[in-house]
Motif scaffolding. Structure first.
Motif, PDB file in Angstrom:
ATOM      1  N   ALA A  77       0.824  -1.206   0.000  1.00  4.92           N
ATOM      2  CA  ALA A  77       0.000   0.000   0.000  1.00  4.92           C
ATOM      3  C   ALA A  77       0.864   1.264   0.000  1.00  4.92           C
ATOM      4  O   ALA A  77       0.442   2.311  -0.476  1.00  4.92           O
ATOM      5  CB  ALA A  77      -0.929   0.000   1.203  1.00  4.92           C
ATOM      6  N   ASN A  78       2.080   1.176   0.518  1.00  2.00           N
ATOM      7  CA  ASN A  78       2.980   2.327   0.574  1.00  2.00           C
ATOM      8  C   ASN A  78       3.848   2.462  -0.662  1.00  2.00           C
ATOM      9  O   ASN A  78       4.600   3.423  -0.783  1.00  2.00           O
ATOM     10  CB  ASN A  78       3.877   2.220   1.808  1.00  2.00           C
ATOM     11  N   ALA A  79       3.778   1.517  -1.576  1.00  2.00           N
ATOM     12  CA  ALA A  79       4.641   1.536  -2.757  1.00  2.00           C
ATOM     13  C   ALA A  79       4.146   2.550  -3.779  1.00  2.00           C
ATOM     14  O   ALA A  79       2.945   2.632  -4.034  1.00  2.00           O
ATOM     15  CB  ALA A  79       4.696   0.153  -3.389  1.00  2.00           C
ATOM     16  N   PRO A  80       5.069   3.290  -4.398  1.00  2.00           N
ATOM     17  CA  PRO A  80       4.651   4.213  -5.448  1.00  2.00           C
ATOM     18  C   PRO A  80       4.045   3.472  -6.638  1.00  2.00           C
ATOM     19  O   PRO A  80       3.134   3.964  -7.293  1.00  2.00           O
ATOM     20  CB  PRO A  80       5.933   4.915  -5.872  1.00  2.00           C
ATOM     21  N   GLU A  81       4.560   2.250  -6.894  1.00  2.00           N
ATOM     22  CA  GLU A  81       4.025   1.434  -7.983  1.00  2.00           C
ATOM     23  C   GLU A  81       4.170  -0.032  -7.583  1.00  2.00           C
ATOM     24  O   GLU A  81       5.210  -0.469  -7.119  1.00  2.00           O
ATOM     25  CB  GLU A  81       4.807   1.709  -9.276  1.00  2.00           C
ATOM     26  N   GLN A  82       3.094  -0.801  -7.772  1.00  2.00           N
ATOM     27  CA  GLN A  82       3.113  -2.226  -7.441  1.00  2.00           C
ATOM     28  C   GLN A  82       2.142  -2.946  -8.348  1.00  2.00           C
ATOM     29  O   GLN A  82       1.299  -2.341  -8.973  1.00  2.00           O
ATOM     30  CB  GLN A  82       2.786  -2.442  -5.957  1.00  2.00           C
ATOM     31  N   ASN A  83       2.305  -4.271  -8.423  1.00  2.00           N
ATOM     32  CA  ASN A  83       1.461  -5.066  -9.321  1.00  2.00           C
ATOM     33  C   ASN A  83       0.516  -6.003  -8.564  1.00  2.00           C
ATOM     34  O   ASN A  83       0.024  -6.960  -9.125  1.00  2.00           O
ATOM     35  CB  ASN A  83       2.323  -5.843 -10.315  1.00  2.00           C
ATOM     36  N   GLY A  84       0.326  -5.744  -7.292  1.00  4.59           N
ATOM     37  CA  GLY A  84      -0.553  -6.588  -6.493  1.00  4.59           C
ATOM     38  C   GLY A  84       0.196  -7.643  -5.708  1.00  4.59           C
ATOM     39  O   GLY A  84      -0.297  -8.158  -4.723  1.00  4.59           O
ATOM     40  N   GLN A  85       1.414  -7.992  -6.150  1.00  6.78           N
ATOM     41  CA  GLN A  85       2.204  -9.004  -5.457  1.00  6.78           C
ATOM     42  C   GLN A  85       3.596  -8.508  -5.074  1.00  6.78           C
ATOM     43  O   GLN A  85       4.218  -9.051  -4.176  1.00  6.78           O
ATOM     44  CB  GLN A  85       2.365 -10.243  -6.329  1.00  6.78           C
ATOM     45  N   ALA A  86       4.093  -7.483  -5.792  1.00  2.00           N
ATOM     46  CA  ALA A  86       5.456  -7.032  -5.567  1.00  2.00           C
ATOM     47  C   ALA A  86       5.606  -5.575  -5.962  1.00  2.00           C
ATOM     48  O   ALA A  86       4.741  -5.006  -6.637  1.00  2.00           O
ATOM     49  CB  ALA A  86       6.438  -7.888  -6.372  1.00  2.00           C
ATOM     50  N   PHE A  87       6.714  -4.965  -5.544  1.00  4.48           N
ATOM     51  CA  PHE A  87       7.040  -3.609  -5.963  1.00  4.48           C
ATOM     52  C   PHE A  87       7.410  -3.634  -7.441  1.00  4.48           C
ATOM     53  O   PHE A  87       8.054  -4.563  -7.907  1.00  4.48           O
ATOM     54  CB  PHE A  87       8.245  -3.066  -5.183  1.00  4.48           C
ATOM     55  N   VAL A  88       7.034  -2.606  -8.172  1.00  2.00           N
ATOM     56  CA  VAL A  88       7.449  -2.447  -9.565  1.00  2.00           C
ATOM     57  C   VAL A  88       8.520  -1.371  -9.575  1.00  2.00           C
ATOM     58  O   VAL A  88       8.311  -0.261  -9.075  1.00  2.00           O
ATOM     59  CB  VAL A  88       6.272  -2.043 -10.457  1.00  2.00           C
ATOM     60  N   VAL A  89       9.695  -1.731 -10.113  1.00  2.00           N
ATOM     61  CA  VAL A  89      10.826  -0.789 -10.155  1.00  2.00           C
ATOM     62  C   VAL A  89      11.303  -0.656 -11.579  1.00  2.00           C
ATOM     63  O   VAL A  89      11.086  -1.552 -12.414  1.00  2.00           O
ATOM     64  CB  VAL A  89      11.990  -1.263  -9.249  1.00  2.00           C
ATOM     65  N   PRO A  90      11.972   0.457 -11.907  1.00  2.00           N
ATOM     66  CA  PRO A  90      12.472   0.619 -13.266  1.00  2.00           C
ATOM     67  C   PRO A  90      13.541  -0.433 -13.588  1.00  2.00           C
ATOM     68  O   PRO A  90      14.315  -0.835 -12.723  1.00  2.00           O
ATOM     69  CB  PRO A  90      13.109   2.011 -13.269  1.00  2.00           C
TER      70      PRO A  90
END
Length: 94
Positions: A77-90
């Motif tokens: 919930a605190n991640a700027p971007e996530q896919n429902g299971q993990a953080f999404v990073v560049p």
């Protein structure tokens, strides 16, 4: 051991850093001080220790204890971007 202007220039090239020519004397002085300190450490009389010597005795370690933690949903919930299971990073590696 005195570090020369040429040695500093080579180190700067190898490190891919950029320094102005007027900074090389200060860098040489700083590196010379570091090398002198390391030479003092090499000369220090240190009693022989086994490579597996520990600062803390194994008997003094605490028992593992399971404690409550945040849920995956709370963390994401605190991640700027996530896919429902993990953080999404560049992507950083091709």
């Amino acid at each position: 051991m005195e570090i020369s202007h040429e040695e500093i220039k080579k180190l700067v090239e190898l490190s891919a850093l950029e320094y102005a020519d007027e900074d090389y004397d200060a860098l040489a002085k700083d590196f010379s001080q570091v090398v002198a300190f390391v030479e003092q450490l090499v000369e220090a009389d240190i009693p022989e220790q086994s490579p597996t010597a520990r600062v803390v005795s194994v008997d003094e370690l605490r028992e593992d204890e399971v404690v409550p933690s945040m849920s995956q949903a709370e963390i994401l919930a605190n991640a700027p971007e996530q896919n429902g299971q993990a953080f999404v990073v560049p992507k950083v590696v091709e």
